[in-house]
Design an enzyme around this catalytic site. Structure first.
Site, mmCIF file in Angstrom:
data_model
loop_
_atom_site.group_PDB
_atom_site.id
_atom_site.type_symbol
_atom_site.label_atom_id
_atom_site.label_comp_id
_atom_site.label_asym_id
_atom_site.label_seq_id
_atom_site.Cartn_x
_atom_site.Cartn_y
_atom_site.Cartn_z
ATOM 1 N N GLU A 138 0.858 -1.197 0.000
ATOM 2 C CA GLU A 138 0.000 0.000 0.000
ATOM 3 C C GLU A 138 0.882 1.231 0.000
ATOM 4 O O GLU A 138 2.004 1.184 0.495
ATOM 5 C CB GLU A 138 -0.813 0.060 1.309
ATOM 6 C CG GLU A 138 -2.139 -0.608 1.262
ATOM 7 C CD GLU A 138 -2.769 -0.711 2.643
ATOM 8 O OE1 GLU A 138 -2.216 -0.161 3.623
ATOM 9 O OE2 GLU A 138 -3.823 -1.350 2.732
ATOM 10 N N LYS A 179 2.289 4.553 1.523
ATOM 11 C CA LYS A 179 2.381 5.033 2.909
ATOM 12 C C LYS A 179 1.917 6.482 2.904
ATOM 13 O O LYS A 179 2.572 7.356 2.344
ATOM 14 C CB LYS A 179 3.826 4.925 3.400
ATOM 15 C CG LYS A 179 3.983 5.312 4.855
ATOM 16 C CD LYS A 179 5.370 4.959 5.349
ATOM 17 C CE LYS A 179 5.533 5.151 6.835
ATOM 18 N NZ LYS A 179 5.353 6.504 7.299
ATOM 19 N N ASP A 200 1.171 10.142 4.153
ATOM 20 C CA ASP A 200 1.898 10.990 5.085
ATOM 21 C C ASP A 200 0.906 11.840 5.866
ATOM 22 O O ASP A 200 0.599 12.968 5.512
ATOM 23 C CB ASP A 200 2.878 11.876 4.308
ATOM 24 C CG ASP A 200 3.949 12.446 5.218
ATOM 25 O OD1 ASP A 200 4.016 12.018 6.395
ATOM 26 O OD2 ASP A 200 4.704 13.312 4.764
ATOM 27 N N TYR A 245 -8.220 7.351 5.943
ATOM 28 C CA TYR A 245 -8.090 6.107 5.175
ATOM 29 C C TYR A 245 -7.621 4.992 6.091
ATOM 30 O O TYR A 245 -6.589 5.123 6.758
ATOM 31 C CB TYR A 245 -7.102 6.279 4.006
ATOM 32 C CG TYR A 245 -7.642 7.238 2.970
ATOM 33 C CD1 TYR A 245 -8.614 6.826 2.064
ATOM 34 C CD2 TYR A 245 -7.215 8.558 2.948
ATOM 35 C CE1 TYR A 245 -9.147 7.711 1.137
ATOM 36 C CE2 TYR A 245 -7.733 9.456 2.025
ATOM 37 C CZ TYR A 245 -8.701 9.025 1.122
ATOM 38 O OH TYR A 245 -9.234 9.904 0.222
ATOM 39 N N LYS A 270 10.799 3.714 2.215
ATOM 40 C CA LYS A 270 10.587 5.153 2.045
ATOM 41 C C LYS A 270 11.108 5.682 0.707
ATOM 42 O O LYS A 270 12.092 5.186 0.178
ATOM 43 C CB LYS A 270 11.300 5.910 3.177
ATOM 44 C CG LYS A 270 10.892 5.464 4.571
ATOM 45 C CD LYS A 270 9.675 6.190 5.065
ATOM 46 C CE LYS A 270 10.017 7.577 5.466
ATOM 47 N NZ LYS A 270 9.561 7.954 6.779
ATOM 48 N N CYS A 330 18.103 48.967 -9.169
ATOM 49 C CA CYS A 330 18.201 47.719 -9.914
ATOM 50 C C CYS A 330 19.626 47.183 -9.819
ATOM 51 O O CYS A 330 20.581 47.904 -10.114
ATOM 52 C CB CYS A 330 17.823 47.954 -11.370
ATOM 53 S SG CYS A 330 18.133 46.501 -12.390
ATOM 54 N N CYS A 341 21.037 47.455 -13.781
ATOM 55 C CA CYS A 341 21.223 48.714 -14.517
ATOM 56 C C CYS A 341 21.314 49.914 -13.583
ATOM 57 O O CYS A 341 21.633 51.016 -14.015
ATOM 58 C CB CYS A 341 20.109 48.920 -15.535
ATOM 59 S SG CYS A 341 18.534 49.344 -14.785
ATOM 60 N N CYS A 377 11.984 47.065 -11.808
ATOM 61 C CA CYS A 377 12.870 47.962 -12.521
ATOM 62 C C CYS A 377 12.089 48.399 -13.753
ATOM 63 O O CYS A 377 11.692 47.570 -14.560
ATOM 64 C CB CYS A 377 14.139 47.207 -12.933
ATOM 65 S SG CYS A 377 15.114 48.096 -14.160
ATOM 66 N N CYS A 403 16.889 47.832 -19.551
ATOM 67 C CA CYS A 403 17.778 47.193 -18.568
ATOM 68 C C CYS A 403 18.278 45.867 -19.151
ATOM 69 O O CYS A 403 17.478 45.037 -19.585
ATOM 70 C CB CYS A 403 17.013 46.959 -17.274
ATOM 71 S SG CYS A 403 17.875 45.892 -16.122
#
Ligand code: IVH
Length: 669
Positions: free
Chosen positions: A114, A116, A118, A223, A315, A409, A412, A427, A432
């Site tokens: 099945e 796993k 979390d 579940y 895992k 910026c 530039c 900017c 630029c």
């Protein structure tokens, strides 16, 4: 109605609603509409309020959460809830099988596999098929009684379908789906509260709420994967597989995707298959649980001090990890937005080495309270770019430094602007170099011109050498210039020029619109635009009012389109593209093409006598035309009814084709 029949109706409604909950939440296959369900629910609620003598703690109406608790009482498990041994490789699985075989020599083995999940492990007690109470795993012996919260879980039945065992402790996982988790975290951030690190954490936090009404608002799911004590114990059957199917028959949701196998190879393919599916599943999974299928064999194998000998959790590589935030870099995007990017001490996440993560924007950094030098929790959710979840504040030394946003910026040097409406800082200098570079990369990207082999690899260098300044320059590149570049040979230069030529030949209007990189104009919007305008000239002349008429185009998108084409630089670019022959025309759908009014635009002004505006619009649209409400040079017919408005004068000014209602009727007949 007498009391007797009221009681009967209440019982009937409870049964019906429980059944429809089961169809909806467990089978995912509802039989009735939401409205019909709501009506049943409302009727039950009303009867229960009127006749409190028929109160039942397991009525479906009790799923919305009772009064808050001061604290949880202890919940003692009649059989300990063990945790699982972890394995990280196929070798670990082979060792596990070898251990099982050693304990059970000469026995035939089968395994039940099945995913796993979390989430958070819980146990729920049913007596005579009725929800009695439930608790968390806790230390395996004693957990917390979270009955009121468990009752709010949508897919958890409060009454089991007969025939049920007299007493049943069912065990399983409470989870939160990924999308609900994302949503919950957005809400948390909005409220100025801490985001949850992952769905598991969020599920745990939601289940351990003292106020069940809060839990009821969180979309938790349960579940089942096993049982504790069951009476009569014969109910369990002979195998894990059979047990799961019996739980299912009681109306309980069970862990999906379970499978019975025999060999190590089959375990491996299940694991690999599940790992492939991992990102597309609605919930987080962190591995595969392998259980010996026969319950008799499980009993023979028994338990070590902390885990069963008959099961193993294999895992997946972790997708979260902890590392150090070394610095923050400020990147300039093609629209000028400055994005802070975290530079991380490299770490491996889900098999990929991660050293950068986006921090989105300033307010996100503030909300998360990040500092340079922090130890941070980093994750890769799905295939997406890694993100910094939160700092580990408890590990701060006092040496951490504030993240300071630049005023200018970084590329530039022009002063950065922050608009009132959005969180982004940008900017505004459209020349630029950083913006140009990002725009060029966007221009040639897959969804744009799709020029293979150009992109991040060559664009910065071509810009540096002065060969590229605007997208049009791409089509002026010469072989002699290209082969002078470091690492560019004769062959790659030819290939690149070929790719450019190919891209030019197969260029379509929607791709070109997308490639221009107009703010808020993604692939979808580009498609919509390309189906309404015949070429870039037509699009560039469209007014905001006209654009808003189009499906899915709001004021913000319209404004940004108009703004884009109003810039001198962009007008020059259009002219350049035209001169270079990069001027695709809209393709009309063939089906539409055959319609009599395809490509024709109508506008109405004044009252029509023989039909309503809606009817007139419908007529035009079924014939392939479209109706707009803002006047412009794009309009083909101005239909004038009684008492026309100011549109008529404007139409005259623009020299448009003005027709009467009678002429219109002729046209559509
Ligand atoms: S079986 C005797 N099956 O993983 C132990 N556990 O690390 C029976 N879990 O505490 C556990 N999905 O909360 C089993 N399909 C699944 C599972 C599962 C998630 C959790 C469970 C357990 C933890 C062990």
């Amino acid at each position: 109605m007498n009391l007797e029949s009221i009681k009967a109706r209440i019982t009937e409604l409870r049964k019906l609603i429980s059944y429809h909950n089961y169809r909806y939440y467990v089978l995912d296959d509802p039989e009735i509409s939401d409205a019909e369900y709501d009506a049943l629910y409302a009727e039950l609620k009303e009867l229960e309020e009127k006749y409190p003598q028929f109160f039942d703690p397991n009525s479906p109406t009790q799923k919305i959460g009772g009064p808050p608790l001061k604290e949880f009482s202890p919940f003692t498990h009649s059989l300990p809830m063990y945790s699982l041994d972890n394995g990280f490789s196929l070798k670990d699985v082979a060792d596990f099988i070898a251990r099982v075989k050693k304990h059970l020599p000469a026995e035939e083995l089968e395994f039940w596999l099945e995913p796993k999940l979390d989430g958070l492990a819980v146990e729920i007690v049913y007596e005579q098929g009725q929800f009695k109470q439930g608790g968390t795993r806790g230390d395996g012996l004693v957990g917390e009684d979270v009955s009121s919260n468990l009752k709010t879980i949508k897919n958890l039945p409060l009454n089991l379908f007969p025939p049920y065992p007299a007493y049943l402790e069912v065990r399983g996982e409470v989870i939160l789906n990924k999308k609900d988790f994302e949503h919950l975290n957005t809400e948390q951030l909005k409220k100025g509260e801490k985001p949850f690190a992952n769905p598991r954490n969020a599920a745990a936090g939601s289940l351990r709420q003292l106020d069940p009404k809060i839990t009821a608002r969180r979309p938790l799911f349960f579940y089942a994967y096993g049982v504790g004590k069951v009476e009569p114990s014969s109910f369990e059957g002979k195998t894990q597989e059979e047990l799961i199917s019996k739980l299912k028959n009681l109306g309980l949701p069970t862990v999906p995707l379970g499978k019975k196998v025999k060999t190590l190879q089959e375990i491996e393919s299940f694991y690999l298959e599940l790992q492939k599916q991992r990102n597309s599943l609605p919930f987080e999974i962190d591995g595969v649980v392998i259980k010996v299928n026969s319950l008799a064999q499980q009993k023979l194998l028994g338990f070590t001090a902390k885990s069963p000998r008959f099961a193993l959790a294999l895992k997946f590589p972790a997708k979260q990890g902890i590392t150090t935030l070394k610095d923050v870099l400020f990147q300039v995007g093609r629209t000028g937005v400055i994005t802070p990017v975290a530079l991380l001490e490299p770490l491996s996440l889900g098999g990929v080495v991660v050293s950068r993560a986006t921090l989105h924007n300033e307010s996100e950094i503030k909300a998360k309270d990040l500092k340079i030098g922090d130890k941070v929790l980093v994750q890769r959710a799905g295939d997406v770019i890694p993100e910094v979840v939160r700092p580990l504040k408890e590990e701060r030394t006092g040496e951490e430094k504030e993240i300071i946003f630049p005023e200018n910026c970084p590329v530039c040097g022009s002063k950065l602007q922050k608009s009132a409406q959005e969180v982004a800082i940008r900017c505004e200098n459209i020349s630029c170099p950083a913006r140009l570079e990002a725009s060029l990369i966007h221009f040639v990207s897959k969804k744009g011109l799709d020029i293979e082999g150009l992109g991040k690899k060559w664009i910065p260098l071509l810009m540096e050498k002065g060969l590229l300044q605007t997208p049009a320059d791409i089509f002026r590149l010469q072989k002699e210039e290209l082969i002078k570049l470091p690492r560019m040979g004769e062959k790659s230069a030819s290939n690149l020029l070929q790719a450019i030529k190919r891209a030019k030949e197969k260029l379509t209007l929607d791709k070109l619109i997308y490639a221009l990189g107009i703010r808020h104009v993604g692939e979808q919007t580009a498609k919509i635009l390309s189906s309404h305008f015949k070429d870039l000239d037509a699009l560039s002349q469209a007014s905001k009012e006209e654009l808003i008429q189009l499906k899915d185009i709001g004021p913000e998108v319209a404004r940004s389109i108009v703004e884009f084409f109003s810039l001198k630089e962009n007008q020059n670019l259009l002219q350049d593209l035209k001169n270079l022959g990069l001027w695709p025309q809209a393709k009309k759908e063939t089906a539409e093409q055959n319609l009599p009014l395809t490509g024709k635009t109508f506008i109405f002004t004044g009252k029509l006598k023989s039909l309503s505006r809606a009817q007139a619009r419908a007529k035009v649209e079924t014939l392939g035309g479209r109706v707009v409400s803002a006047i412009s040079s794009q309009v083909d017919f101005v239909v004038v009814g009684e008492d026309p408005g100011s549109k008529l004068a404007k139409a005259r000014k623009l020299g448009l084709n003005i027709i009467s209602e009678t002429e219109f009727l002729k046209l559509i007949s």
